[in-house]
Design a protein around this motif. Sequence first.
Motif, PDB file in Angstrom:
ATOM      1  N   LYS A   3     -60.596 -24.332  25.414  1.00 45.71           N
ATOM      2  CA  LYS A   3     -61.223 -23.622  24.299  1.00 45.71           C
ATOM      3  C   LYS A   3     -62.706 -23.441  24.550  1.00 45.71           C
ATOM      4  O   LYS A   3     -63.356 -22.643  23.919  1.00 45.71           O
ATOM      5  N   TRP A   4     -63.266 -24.280  25.398  1.00 47.89           N
ATOM      6  CA  TRP A   4     -64.678 -24.186  25.732  1.00 47.89           C
ATOM      7  C   TRP A   4     -64.861 -23.291  26.948  1.00 47.89           C
ATOM      8  O   TRP A   4     -65.793 -23.437  27.726  1.00 47.89           O
ATOM      9  N   GLY A   5     -63.960 -22.362  27.169  1.00 44.81           N
ATOM     10  CA  GLY A   5     -64.132 -21.389  28.238  1.00 44.81           C
ATOM     11  C   GLY A   5     -63.851 -21.993  29.596  1.00 44.81           C
ATOM     12  O   GLY A   5     -62.886 -22.734  29.777  1.00 44.81           O
ATOM     13  N   ARG A  27     -75.903 -28.545  35.364  1.00 43.60           N
ATOM     14  CA  ARG A  27     -77.102 -27.724  35.149  1.00 43.60           C
ATOM     15  C   ARG A  27     -77.493 -27.755  33.671  1.00 43.60           C
ATOM     16  O   ARG A  27     -78.661 -27.893  33.336  1.00 43.60           O
ATOM     17  N   TYR A  28     -76.487 -27.680  32.773  1.00 45.65           N
ATOM     18  CA  TYR A  28     -76.771 -27.725  31.332  1.00 45.65           C
ATOM     19  C   TYR A  28     -77.481 -29.031  30.972  1.00 45.65           C
ATOM     20  O   TYR A  28     -78.415 -29.035  30.161  1.00 45.65           O
ATOM     21  N   SER A  29     -77.055 -30.132  31.595  1.00 45.94           N
ATOM     22  CA  SER A  29     -77.652 -31.433  31.241  1.00 45.94           C
ATOM     23  C   SER A  29     -79.133 -31.479  31.612  1.00 45.94           C
ATOM     24  O   SER A  29     -79.876 -32.296  31.096  1.00 45.94           O
ATOM     25  N   THR A  63     -81.045 -28.399  31.653  1.00 44.60           N
ATOM     26  CA  THR A  63     -81.771 -27.261  31.065  1.00 44.60           C
ATOM     27  C   THR A  63     -81.612 -27.188  29.547  1.00 44.60           C
ATOM     28  O   THR A  63     -82.078 -26.229  28.932  1.00 44.60           O
ATOM     29  N   ASN A  64     -80.977 -28.189  28.937  1.00 50.63           N
ATOM     30  CA  ASN A  64     -80.717 -28.109  27.484  1.00 50.63           C
ATOM     31  C   ASN A  64     -81.881 -28.668  26.659  1.00 50.63           C
ATOM     32  O   ASN A  64     -81.658 -29.297  25.629  1.00 50.63           O
ATOM     33  N   THR A  65     -83.099 -28.419  27.103  1.00 45.40           N
ATOM     34  CA  THR A  65     -84.245 -29.005  26.391  1.00 45.40           C
ATOM     35  C   THR A  65     -84.372 -28.460  24.967  1.00 45.40           C
ATOM     36  O   THR A  65     -84.742 -29.197  24.061  1.00 45.40           O
ATOM     37  N   ALA A  93     -70.226 -35.621  17.437  1.00 43.53           N
ATOM     38  CA  ALA A  93     -69.161 -34.649  17.707  1.00 43.53           C
ATOM     39  C   ALA A  93     -69.647 -33.568  18.659  1.00 43.53           C
ATOM     40  O   ALA A  93     -70.744 -33.043  18.494  1.00 43.53           O
ATOM     41  N   ALA A  94     -68.819 -33.237  19.663  1.00 45.01           N
ATOM     42  CA  ALA A  94     -69.180 -32.231  20.667  1.00 45.01           C
ATOM     43  C   ALA A  94     -70.528 -32.587  21.294  1.00 45.01           C
ATOM     44  O   ALA A  94     -71.453 -31.779  21.307  1.00 45.01           O
ATOM     45  N   CYS A  95     -70.586 -33.790  21.829  1.00 46.83           N
ATOM     46  CA  CYS A  95     -71.865 -34.372  22.287  1.00 46.83           C
ATOM     47  C   CYS A  95     -72.344 -33.817  23.615  1.00 46.83           C
ATOM     48  O   CYS A  95     -73.454 -34.140  24.050  1.00 46.83           O
ATOM     49  N   PHE A 155     -67.978 -37.670  21.621  1.00 42.88           N
ATOM     50  CA  PHE A 155     -66.823 -37.010  22.246  1.00 42.88           C
ATOM     51  C   PHE A 155     -67.124 -35.529  22.438  1.00 42.88           C
ATOM     52  O   PHE A 155     -67.980 -34.947  21.761  1.00 42.88           O
ATOM     53  N   ASP A 156     -66.406 -34.945  23.364  1.00 43.56           N
ATOM     54  CA  ASP A 156     -66.545 -33.512  23.652  1.00 43.56           C
ATOM     55  C   ASP A 156     -65.235 -33.032  24.265  1.00 43.56           C
ATOM     56  O   ASP A 156     -64.512 -33.806  24.897  1.00 43.56           O
ATOM     57  N   LEU A 157     -64.975 -31.752  24.091  1.00 44.83           N
ATOM     58  CA  LEU A 157     -63.775 -31.136  24.663  1.00 44.83           C
ATOM     59  C   LEU A 157     -63.893 -31.005  26.186  1.00 44.83           C
ATOM     60  O   LEU A 157     -62.888 -31.017  26.894  1.00 44.83           O
ATOM     61  N   ASP A 158     -65.109 -30.878  26.672  1.00 44.05           N
ATOM     62  CA  ASP A 158     -65.323 -30.583  28.091  1.00 44.05           C
ATOM     63  C   ASP A 158     -65.412 -31.876  28.903  1.00 44.05           C
ATOM     64  O   ASP A 158     -66.374 -32.630  28.792  1.00 44.05           O
ATOM     65  N   LYS A 159     -64.421 -32.081  29.763  1.00 41.95           N
ATOM     66  CA  LYS A 159     -64.366 -33.332  30.535  1.00 41.95           C
ATOM     67  C   LYS A 159     -65.557 -33.449  31.501  1.00 41.95           C
ATOM     68  O   LYS A 159     -66.001 -34.550  31.810  1.00 41.95           O
ATOM     69  N   VAL A 213     -62.961 -37.700  25.626  1.00 45.40           N
ATOM     70  CA  VAL A 213     -62.661 -36.259  25.643  1.00 45.40           C
ATOM     71  C   VAL A 213     -61.770 -35.997  24.428  1.00 45.40           C
ATOM     72  O   VAL A 213     -60.705 -36.610  24.296  1.00 45.40           O
ATOM     73  N   ALA A 214     -62.222 -35.138  23.522  1.00 38.59           N
ATOM     74  CA  ALA A 214     -61.422 -34.825  22.317  1.00 38.59           C
ATOM     75  C   ALA A 214     -61.871 -33.489  21.751  1.00 38.59           C
ATOM     76  O   ALA A 214     -62.985 -33.032  21.995  1.00 38.59           O
ATOM     77  N   ASP A 215     -60.953 -32.895  20.986  1.00 39.65           N
ATOM     78  CA  ASP A 215     -61.204 -31.607  20.326  1.00 39.65           C
ATOM     79  C   ASP A 215     -61.594 -31.887  18.873  1.00 39.65           C
ATOM     80  O   ASP A 215     -60.900 -32.661  18.195  1.00 39.65           O
ATOM     81  N   VAL A 216     -62.640 -31.250  18.373  1.00 41.45           N
ATOM     82  CA  VAL A 216     -63.059 -31.470  16.985  1.00 41.45           C
ATOM     83  C   VAL A 216     -61.970 -31.115  15.969  1.00 41.45           C
ATOM     84  O   VAL A 216     -62.038 -31.546  14.830  1.00 41.45           O
ATOM     85  N   HIS A 217     -61.001 -30.311  16.398  1.00 40.05           N
ATOM     86  CA  HIS A 217     -59.954 -29.914  15.461  1.00 40.05           C
ATOM     87  C   HIS A 217     -58.849 -30.958  15.342  1.00 40.05           C
ATOM     88  O   HIS A 217     -57.915 -30.792  14.554  1.00 40.05           O
ATOM     89  N   CYS A 274     -73.616 -33.505  14.689  1.00 44.18           N
ATOM     90  CA  CYS A 274     -73.016 -32.417  15.470  1.00 44.18           C
ATOM     91  C   CYS A 274     -74.101 -31.384  15.785  1.00 44.18           C
ATOM     92  O   CYS A 274     -74.506 -30.611  14.914  1.00 44.18           O
ATOM     93  N   ASN A 275     -74.550 -31.397  17.024  1.00 40.10           N
ATOM     94  CA  ASN A 275     -75.706 -30.581  17.404  1.00 40.10           C
ATOM     95  C   ASN A 275     -75.333 -29.401  18.292  1.00 40.10           C
ATOM     96  O   ASN A 275     -74.721 -29.577  19.350  1.00 40.10           O
ATOM     97  N   MET A 276     -75.701 -28.207  17.865  1.00 42.26           N
ATOM     98  CA  MET A 276     -75.599 -26.977  18.664  1.00 42.26           C
ATOM     99  C   MET A 276     -74.174 -26.688  19.132  1.00 42.26           C
ATOM    100  O   MET A 276     -73.976 -26.110  20.199  1.00 42.26           O
ATOM    101  N   SER A 277     -73.209 -27.079  18.330  1.00 36.07           N
ATOM    102  CA  SER A 277     -71.813 -26.890  18.728  1.00 36.07           C
ATOM    103  C   SER A 277     -70.956 -26.248  17.638  1.00 36.07           C
ATOM    104  O   SER A 277     -69.937 -25.626  17.943  1.00 36.07           O
ATOM    105  N   TYR A 278     -71.358 -26.416  16.381  1.00 42.91           N
ATOM    106  CA  TYR A 278     -70.540 -25.964  15.251  1.00 42.91           C
ATOM    107  C   TYR A 278     -70.178 -24.483  15.385  1.00 42.91           C
ATOM    108  O   TYR A 278     -69.079 -24.069  15.030  1.00 42.91           O
ATOM    109  N   ASP A 314     -74.237 -21.485  31.108  1.00 39.65           N
ATOM    110  CA  ASP A 314     -74.075 -22.944  31.060  1.00 39.65           C
ATOM    111  C   ASP A 314     -73.961 -23.437  29.618  1.00 39.65           C
ATOM    112  O   ASP A 314     -73.288 -24.433  29.348  1.00 39.65           O
ATOM    113  N   SER A 315     -74.654 -22.763  28.692  1.00 43.76           N
ATOM    114  CA  SER A 315     -74.660 -23.206  27.289  1.00 43.76           C
ATOM    115  C   SER A 315     -73.452 -22.696  26.519  1.00 43.76           C
ATOM    116  O   SER A 315     -73.315 -22.986  25.332  1.00 43.76           O
ATOM    117  N   THR A 316     -72.612 -21.911  27.169  1.00 46.35           N
ATOM    118  CA  THR A 316     -71.514 -21.265  26.433  1.00 46.35           C
ATOM    119  C   THR A 316     -70.168 -21.421  27.141  1.00 46.35           C
ATOM    120  O   THR A 316     -69.254 -20.621  26.907  1.00 46.35           O
TER     121      THR A 316
END
Length: 278
Positions: A13-15, A24-26, A28-30, A54-56, A78-82, A106-110, A125-129, A227-229
């Motif tokens: 679900k996270w593409g 790279r995201y870790s 550049t996510n300043t 959530a979605a850390c 937790f986050d969906l992306d392993k 690893v978990a899905d918020v749903h 829950c930051n920048m994920s909702y 990377d952010s999406t």
Amino acid sequence: MSVLATQVEEPTKWGTATEVTADRYSRTNTMQRGYGHALTEMMNISKGQHVLVAACGPGSDVLDIAQIVGPTGKVVGFDLDKYSIKRAREALEEHPELKPYVELHVADVHDLSMFAGQKFDAIHCNMSYHWFSDKPLFLAQAATLAKPGTAIGLATQDGAFLLPIQDVRNDVLAELGEPVDNFIWPSTLSEMQRDLSAAGFGDVKVSRGFGTRTLDSVEALWNWCNDSTGNRFGYHLQGEKAERMKEMVMESFRGLALEDGRAILQFKHLSTVSYYGR
Ligand SMILES: C[S@@+](CC[C@H](N)C(=O)[O-])C[C@H]1O[C@@H](n2cnc3c(N)ncnc32)[C@H](O)[C@@H]1O
């Protein structure tokens, strides 16, 4: 190198996030980190609390919050992306003193059934909702882990505004005859209030604002967007169309760049904190 070099095996679900994009995201996510930190303060997270993150993603908020709650508290991220969770575990290894009271999954918020029976003082829950396809379901799941007064903090893209990078994406995809609505689903404040209230969270505090981040080049901006999406910004297309999309987006980005080649990212955020049972 092909533009598809970072594309990957199994879409979630996270593409099509990869080890490369998560790493790279870790770094550049300043901008996201700034919003996460501000949300932690807004939620008044304090020593001894049990906090669900959530979605850390790669875990920067998890580590920050662990420093605040200390060993009498607990942090579950937790986050969906392993790949992001792998990155978060590596970051945790660098802080062995936090390991006894930090968990990463690893978990899905749903579907938060793996945490059934636990109650948290705060759900961060930051920048994920804006990525959650069924926000009422996530909030209903979060409510099962809440007790009276539990704070839920959501820092997200403000759904009342389209970001300039989304404008560029939409224009390019429309020109290529591709759908544009497969990207991000930000809520407006009234939609958030409605969904929070339906799940039992009230007394909503709000912060909104405009942020910018300068990237070294338009290529760096293109990478940041992907990377952010979860690579959904531009790598959801295949073959020649993907190559063409990158060219067209880069051309538009160059038009937005500063004279020295740097590119400015503009973001409009909406953060809420609300409380279960109020
Ligand atoms: C832009 S990142 C934000 C990550 C982190 N909170 C931060 O501030 O850096 C969005 C995150 O949402 C996660 N995500 C998207 N949909 C999700 C879902 N259904 N369940 C869990 N995580 C999800 C992605 O895997 C990604 O790590």
